[in-house]
Structure formats: structure tokens, C-alpha cells
Design a protein around this motif. Structure first.
Motif, PDB file in Angstrom:
ATOM      1  N   ALA A  36       0.845  -1.194   0.000  1.00  0.00           N
ATOM      2  CA  ALA A  36       0.000   0.000   0.000  1.00  0.00           C
ATOM      3  C   ALA A  36       0.882   1.247   0.000  1.00  0.00           C
ATOM      4  O   ALA A  36       0.653   2.195  -0.748  1.00  0.00           O
ATOM      5  CB  ALA A  36      -0.916  -0.017   1.215  1.00  0.00           C
ATOM      6  N   ARG A  37       1.904   1.241   0.811  1.00  0.00           N
ATOM      7  CA  ARG A  37       2.757   2.430   0.937  1.00  0.00           C
ATOM      8  C   ARG A  37       3.526   2.725  -0.352  1.00  0.00           C
ATOM      9  O   ARG A  37       3.700   3.873  -0.743  1.00  0.00           O
ATOM     10  CB  ARG A  37       3.729   2.222   2.102  1.00  0.00           C
ATOM     11  N   PHE A  38       3.972   1.648  -1.028  1.00  0.00           N
ATOM     12  CA  PHE A  38       4.805   1.850  -2.224  1.00  0.00           C
ATOM     13  C   PHE A  38       4.034   1.599  -3.521  1.00  0.00           C
ATOM     14  O   PHE A  38       4.631   1.573  -4.586  1.00  0.00           O
ATOM     15  CB  PHE A  38       6.049   0.955  -2.139  1.00  0.00           C
ATOM     16  N   ASP A  39       2.729   1.412  -3.404  1.00  0.00           N
ATOM     17  CA  ASP A  39       1.866   1.271  -4.576  1.00  0.00           C
ATOM     18  C   ASP A  39       2.354   0.160  -5.514  1.00  0.00           C
ATOM     19  O   ASP A  39       2.459   0.366  -6.736  1.00  0.00           O
ATOM     20  CB  ASP A  39       1.807   2.625  -5.314  1.00  0.00           C
ATOM     21  N   ALA A  40       2.666  -0.989  -4.933  1.00  0.00           N
ATOM     22  CA  ALA A  40       3.168  -2.112  -5.747  1.00  0.00           C
ATOM     23  C   ALA A  40       2.040  -2.694  -6.595  1.00  0.00           C
ATOM     24  O   ALA A  40       0.875  -2.646  -6.212  1.00  0.00           O
ATOM     25  CB  ALA A  40       3.722  -3.190  -4.823  1.00  0.00           C
ATOM     26  N   GLN A  41       2.404  -3.266  -7.747  1.00  0.00           N
ATOM     27  CA  GLN A  41       1.372  -3.839  -8.613  1.00  0.00           C
ATOM     28  C   GLN A  41       1.124  -5.317  -8.320  1.00  0.00           C
ATOM     29  O   GLN A  41       0.098  -5.857  -8.670  1.00  0.00           O
ATOM     30  CB  GLN A  41       1.735  -3.649 -10.090  1.00  0.00           C
ATOM     31  N   LEU A  42       2.095  -5.993  -7.666  1.00  0.00           N
ATOM     32  CA  LEU A  42       1.950  -7.423  -7.378  1.00  0.00           C
ATOM     33  C   LEU A  42       2.459  -7.730  -5.967  1.00  0.00           C
ATOM     34  O   LEU A  42       3.556  -7.304  -5.591  1.00  0.00           O
ATOM     35  CB  LEU A  42       2.748  -8.249  -8.408  1.00  0.00           C
TER      36      LEU A  42
ATOM     37  N   ARG B 131      -4.642  -1.942  -4.593  1.00  0.00           N
ATOM     38  CA  ARG B 131      -5.151  -2.772  -5.685  1.00  0.00           C
ATOM     39  C   ARG B 131      -4.104  -3.726  -6.279  1.00  0.00           C
ATOM     40  O   ARG B 131      -4.236  -4.178  -7.409  1.00  0.00           O
ATOM     41  CB  ARG B 131      -5.743  -1.880  -6.768  1.00  0.00           C
ATOM     42  N   ALA B 132      -3.069  -4.003  -5.520  1.00  0.00           N
ATOM     43  CA  ALA B 132      -2.031  -4.929  -6.019  1.00  0.00           C
ATOM     44  C   ALA B 132      -2.651  -6.300  -6.305  1.00  0.00           C
ATOM     45  O   ALA B 132      -3.505  -6.768  -5.553  1.00  0.00           O
ATOM     46  CB  ALA B 132      -0.932  -5.071  -4.971  1.00  0.00           C
ATOM     47  N   ALA B 133      -2.211  -6.925  -7.384  1.00  0.00           N
ATOM     48  CA  ALA B 133      -2.644  -8.294  -7.666  1.00  0.00           C
ATOM     49  C   ALA B 133      -2.020  -9.221  -6.624  1.00  0.00           C
ATOM     50  O   ALA B 133      -0.944  -8.922  -6.081  1.00  0.00           O
ATOM     51  CB  ALA B 133      -2.186  -8.689  -9.061  1.00  0.00           C
ATOM     52  N   VAL B 134      -2.678 -10.332  -6.337  1.00  0.00           N
ATOM     53  CA  VAL B 134      -2.199 -11.258  -5.302  1.00  0.00           C
ATOM     54  C   VAL B 134      -1.863 -12.611  -5.921  1.00  0.00           C
ATOM     55  O   VAL B 134      -2.637 -13.151  -6.701  1.00  0.00           O
ATOM     56  CB  VAL B 134      -3.279 -11.451  -4.202  1.00  0.00           C
ATOM     57  N   MET B 135      -0.704 -13.129  -5.559  1.00  0.00           N
ATOM     58  CA  MET B 135      -0.343 -14.493  -5.959  1.00  0.00           C
ATOM     59  C   MET B 135       0.341 -15.175  -4.791  1.00  0.00           C
ATOM     60  O   MET B 135       0.723 -14.507  -3.817  1.00  0.00           O
ATOM     61  CB  MET B 135       0.609 -14.476  -7.173  1.00  0.00           C
TER      62      MET B 135
ATOM     63  N   GLY C  14       3.890 -17.810  -7.865  1.00  0.00           N
ATOM     64  CA  GLY C  14       3.822 -16.376  -7.546  1.00  0.00           C
ATOM     65  C   GLY C  14       5.209 -15.765  -7.449  1.00  0.00           C
ATOM     66  O   GLY C  14       5.469 -14.674  -7.973  1.00  0.00           O
ATOM     67  N   LEU C  15       6.124 -16.484  -6.789  1.00  0.00           N
ATOM     68  CA  LEU C  15       7.493 -15.968  -6.656  1.00  0.00           C
ATOM     69  C   LEU C  15       8.157 -15.853  -8.026  1.00  0.00           C
ATOM     70  O   LEU C  15       8.858 -14.884  -8.327  1.00  0.00           O
ATOM     71  CB  LEU C  15       8.324 -16.875  -5.741  1.00  0.00           C
ATOM     72  N   ALA C  16       7.898 -16.867  -8.884  1.00  0.00           N
ATOM     73  CA  ALA C  16       8.487 -16.843 -10.233  1.00  0.00           C
ATOM     74  C   ALA C  16       7.929 -15.666 -11.026  1.00  0.00           C
ATOM     75  O   ALA C  16       8.657 -14.983 -11.752  1.00  0.00           O
ATOM     76  CB  ALA C  16       8.188 -18.161 -10.953  1.00  0.00           C
ATOM     77  N   GLU C  17       6.640 -15.409 -10.883  1.00  0.00           N
ATOM     78  CA  GLU C  17       6.019 -14.288 -11.602  1.00  0.00           C
ATOM     79  C   GLU C  17       6.646 -12.966 -11.146  1.00  0.00           C
ATOM     80  O   GLU C  17       7.007 -12.123 -11.963  1.00  0.00           O
ATOM     81  CB  GLU C  17       4.499 -14.296 -11.315  1.00  0.00           C
ATOM     82  N   ALA C  18       6.803 -12.814  -9.822  1.00  0.00           N
ATOM     83  CA  ALA C  18       7.397 -11.565  -9.292  1.00  0.00           C
ATOM     84  C   ALA C  18       8.824 -11.406  -9.797  1.00  0.00           C
ATOM     85  O   ALA C  18       9.229 -10.314 -10.221  1.00  0.00           O
ATOM     86  CB  ALA C  18       7.367 -11.590  -7.758  1.00  0.00           C
ATOM     87  N   ALA C  19       9.583 -12.502  -9.782  1.00  0.00           N
ATOM     88  CA  ALA C  19      11.007 -12.420 -10.157  1.00  0.00           C
ATOM     89  C   ALA C  19      11.198 -12.104 -11.629  1.00  0.00           C
ATOM     90  O   ALA C  19      12.181 -11.466 -12.010  1.00  0.00           O
ATOM     91  CB  ALA C  19      11.697 -13.741  -9.808  1.00  0.00           C
TER      92      ALA C  19
END
Ligand code: NDP
Length: 406
Positions: free
Chosen positions: A61-67, A89-93, A98-103
Motif C-alpha cells: 500500500a505504501r509503495f503502490d506495488a502492482q503485485l 489494488r495490487a494483484a495477489v499471488m 507467484g514468486l516466479a512471476e514476481a522475479a
């Protein structure tokens, strides 16, 4: 953290998109702190944690992350709810996917790899496969999979910038770079400094009785629990020796350890002409983090300035391999090569966890690592599956042997 992070780029340059793997940990939080001190320069894309959903949601929330990703799938709903409450509104995995998607998130330039332990390998490898600039704090990736990992980095045009303070110091003390090899730039030795941890001068006979709280109270650094215990046994320095071997493509006999209790000189490089280059600073991870983030530029890190006159003396001594057997075991594993560093690391992770849970004494950490190393035969590592298999095997052996040494 005290300043509000800006997420848009400056007028002259777009913000650099960054993902932080392990953002709720000690290195992850320090990275967000440095980012917040440099408004407009970075945009936080994805943040990940293991189970700490609430903390992760607050960061998103503080850094407005997308995922937002939790490794533990059982925490996904909690994360979803926490984000909703914060109107984020960050997407959740969750889980490995999920870790692979973020990386590997498209459009992201930089990945801070700050998950603790062997669990960091696969996501960090994914960042390498997708050609990211990897700010590497997760030393275990290089310790257990050095050869395979560096091959993947080279093949995919990825780049590693060291965050571990010692390796970052060495990187800074190699002003000519090392792409052509250490030999070419005239390096004789890499000297890793070690604080010696909280038990540097404690008589060996008292080590059996030290508590997890005492082991985690490092005299100079404020770190996560696992690395704090590793610092107290000097296994951390051992892991760093292996990390340096792969990071700088150094020969095992080129790497030395020197105890320096003040943690001001973060490491040194000795050259053929007799020069020794060192990097100095107050012991605060935000300096190497800021260096890796902005390299080749420099940015504000929020650290206290070094005052050498106030410090007075800096001292150095040889490490005591008898009192701290883990350091010798790590050198042994590096020289043996193959699966030996995987076995060393897996046994150590099991041992540290058991010590933190007060199931074994502090002095039993090295006993367990030694016994596991003796019980798993050395074999070659050709690919990541071999690493994972050897890691599983060593953990199984460690879990058997631990019953005998309780
Ligand atoms: P911490 O224990 O403080 O943080 C670890 C982070 O990784 C947390 O975000 C944690 O999430 C997450 N995590 C833990 N287990 C898993 C898992 N199985 N899968 C996915 N994520 C997981 O560690 P540190 O920040 O101290 O250390 C991180 C790495 O950096 C380590 O490899 C360490 O050796 C290295 N390092 C650390 C330094 C320091 O000063 N702390 C200095 C130099 C290197 P959650 O919060 O949910 O548990």
C-alpha cells in the motif's frame, strides 16, 4: 522510514522498476528505506514475503506495488483481505508460481534477491533467466548453485551486483572491474573481513550454553535471525567465502578471512604491486544496498557518517578455526566442490533452525554440519535439479543425525 516514496519518474528519467523478493525481511526493509529516500528514482513493482501477509500488505500500500506474493499459499486469503482493507489494488499471488512471476515480471529492470536461505534459489534463478539486474543478498544461491547460477546469468545477459557488505566492498575495491578475470587486473588475494560475532572472545567451554537471544545479538549489525546465528558460528563467513569464489571467479586459494571486530573495513583486495584497496563505512546495510541500487552512480542511503578519529583504533587478527569449526567446514566444502556446498548449507539451515527452536545447543551446529558432510558422498552438480536433489538428501540425513545429538 520517514519520507514519502514517490512512484513516478523525474522529468529527465523514468523511474527504474524494481521487485523485492523478501521485502519484509531485514534487507528488504532496508531496501525500501533507501528507495523512499530517493523519490522519483525507483518504482516498486512487486513485493514478496513468506508468511507475513499483514506487513507485506502495508508495504504494498505504501509503495503502490502492482503485485504482492506470499510464498505460503495458506496466507493468500489473509493477504488479499489485508490489501483490501488498505485500499491497495495490487494483484495477489502465492507459492512458487507467484514468486516466479514476481522475479520475472516483464517491464521490471531490477530484482533485489533478499529471501533467506536455499528457498531464495529458484526465484533468484528466475530473475537471471529473464535477464534482470540482480542485486544479490541471498548468498545461498551462489553457495549452493554457483556454477549453474553464473552460467544462467551469462547466458541470459543478466547481471549480478553484490549486496552482501563484504562482496559489495570487494566489488568497490575492483575499480577496473573483473570481467577479464582477477589475474588480468592483478589481484593476488581477496580478503573478507569478519566481525567475529558476539562470541569472538567467549571461552569455547561456554559456547554450549549460549541462548538464541545471545546469538542473535550481533555487536555491530542488525540482521535477520538466521544470518545472525551464522555470524556467531562464523558459518556466515564460510558461506561468503564460497559466494566470493563464484561471484569473482576466484581460485579457492585466493580467498582469505581476517577478523576485524569493529566492522568498519568491509573487505579488501590485495594486488600484485603491493597495493591493498579497502572499502570502509559504518556497519549499515543501506550503504551496500544503495551502492548496488544506483551503481555506477551514488545515492543517499541515510547512514551515519564514518568518524575515524572518534573510533580510534581498528584491529585485525587471524580467525580461530578451532573455536569456530564452521569456517573450516566451509573452506573444505569449497575445495571439494560438487555437492559439498549444497550439503554444508542444507545441514546448516537445519542446525540453525534447531538451535533457534532450542532443540540443540550452539556448539552442536558445527557437529551436525560436520556429521552430515561425512555421511553424504561427494558427487558432481550439473544442473539445478541436482542441486535440489542434493539439498533434499542432505536435509533428510541432517534430520536423522539430529536425533542422535539432541
Ligand atoms: P530475514 O529473515 O530478515 O528476511 C527473510 C525474507 O525472506 C523475509 O521477507 C521472509 O518473509 C522471506 N522468506 C523467508 N523464508 C522464505 C521462503 N521459504 N520462501 C519465500 N520467502 C521467504 O533475512 P535477512 O534480510 O537477514 O537476509 C536475507 C538474505 O540476505 C539472506 O540470504 C542473508 O544471508 C543475506 N544477507 C543479509 C544481511 C543482513 O544484514 N540482514 C547482510 C548480508 C546478506 P517473512 O517475513 O514472511 O518471513
Amino acid at each position: 522510514m520517514n519520507s514519502h516514496p514517490a512512484q513516478s519518474g523525474t522529468s529527465s528519467q523514468p523511474a527504474e522498476a524494481i521487485t523485492i523478493l523478501g521485502s519484509t525481511g531485514s534487507v528488504g526493509q532496508s531496501t525500501l528505506d533507501v528507495i523512499s529516500r530517493n523519490p522519483g528514482r525507483y518504482r516498486v513493482a512487486a513485493l514478496t514475503a513468506n508468511r507475513n501477509a499483514q506487513h507485506l500488505a502495508e508495504q504494498c500500500a505504501r509503495f503502490d506495488a502492482q503485485l504482492a506474493v506470499v510464498a505460503d499459499p495458506g496466507r493468500e486469503n489473509e493477504l488479499y483481505r489485508a490489501l483490501k482493507e488498505l485500499d491497495c489494488r495490487a494483484a495477489v499471488m502465492s507459492g512458487e508460481a507467484g514468486l516466479a512471476e514476481a522475479a520475472g515480471l516483464p517491464g521490471v529492470d531490477t530484482v533485489m534477491a533478499s529471501i533467506v536461505g536455499a528457498a531464495g534459489l529458484k526465484p533468484t534463478l528466475r530473475a537471471a533467466e529473464t535477464g534482470k539486474k540482480i542485486l544479490l543478498a541471498n548468498k545461498e544461491s551462489l553457495v549452493i548453485a554457483g556454477e549453474v547460477f553464473t552460467r544462467v546469468v551469462r547466458r541470459n545477459g543478466a547481471k549480478i551486483l553484490p549486496v552482501d557488505s563484504e562482496h559489495n566492498a570487494i566489488f568497490q575495491a575492483l575499480p577496473g572491474g573483473f570481467e577479464e578475470g582477477l589475474e588480468y587486473v592483478g589481484v593476488e588475494k581477496i580478503i573478507l573481513t569478519a566481525s567475529g560475532g558476539p562470541f569472538l572472545d567467549k571461552p569455547s567451554c561456554e559456547l554450549a550454553l549460549v541462548t538464541p537471544a545471545q546469538a542473535c545479538k550481533h555487536p555491530n549489525w542488525d540482521m535477520g535471525k538466521k544470518i545472525s546465528v551464522d555470524s556467531a558460528t562464523l558459518m556466515n563467513k564460510g558461506l561468503e567465502v564460497i559466494e566470493a569464489r563464484w561471484l569473482f571467479d576466484a581460485r579457492p586459494d585466493q580467498i582469505e578471512v581476517l577478523v576485524h571486530p569493529q566492522s568498519i573495513v568491509h573487505s579488501m583486495v590485495a594486488y600484485r604491486d603491493g597495493s591493498v584497496l579497502a572499502q570502509l563505512g559504518t556497519p549499515d546495510m543501506r550503504t551496500p544496498i544503495a551502492h548496488a541500487l544506483a551503481w555506477p552512480q551514488r545515492i543517499e542511503a541515510g547512514v551515519k557518517r564514518l568518524n575515524l578519529a572518534q573510533l580510534g583504533d581498528l584491529s585485525f587478527r587471524e580467525p580461530d578455526f578451532e573455536r569456530f569449526p564452521c569456517l573450516g567446514l566451509a573452506f573444505e566444502a569449497m575445495r571439494a566442490g560438487g555437492n559439498a556446498p549444497v550439503v554444508l548449507n542444507a545441514a546448516n539451515e537445519i542446525a540453525v533452525e534447531a538451535f533457534l527452536d532450542e532443540r540443540i545447543g550452539f556448539d552442536r551446529i558445527s557437529t551436525l554440519v560436520d556429521r552430515v558432510m561425512q555421511n553424504v558422498e561427494v558427487c558432481a552438480i550439473k544442473m539445478i535439479d541436482d542441486v535440489m536433489e542434493q539439498d533434499r538428501r542432505a536435509r533428510a540425513v541432517a534430520n536423522e543425525i539430529i536425533k542422535e545429538i539432541l
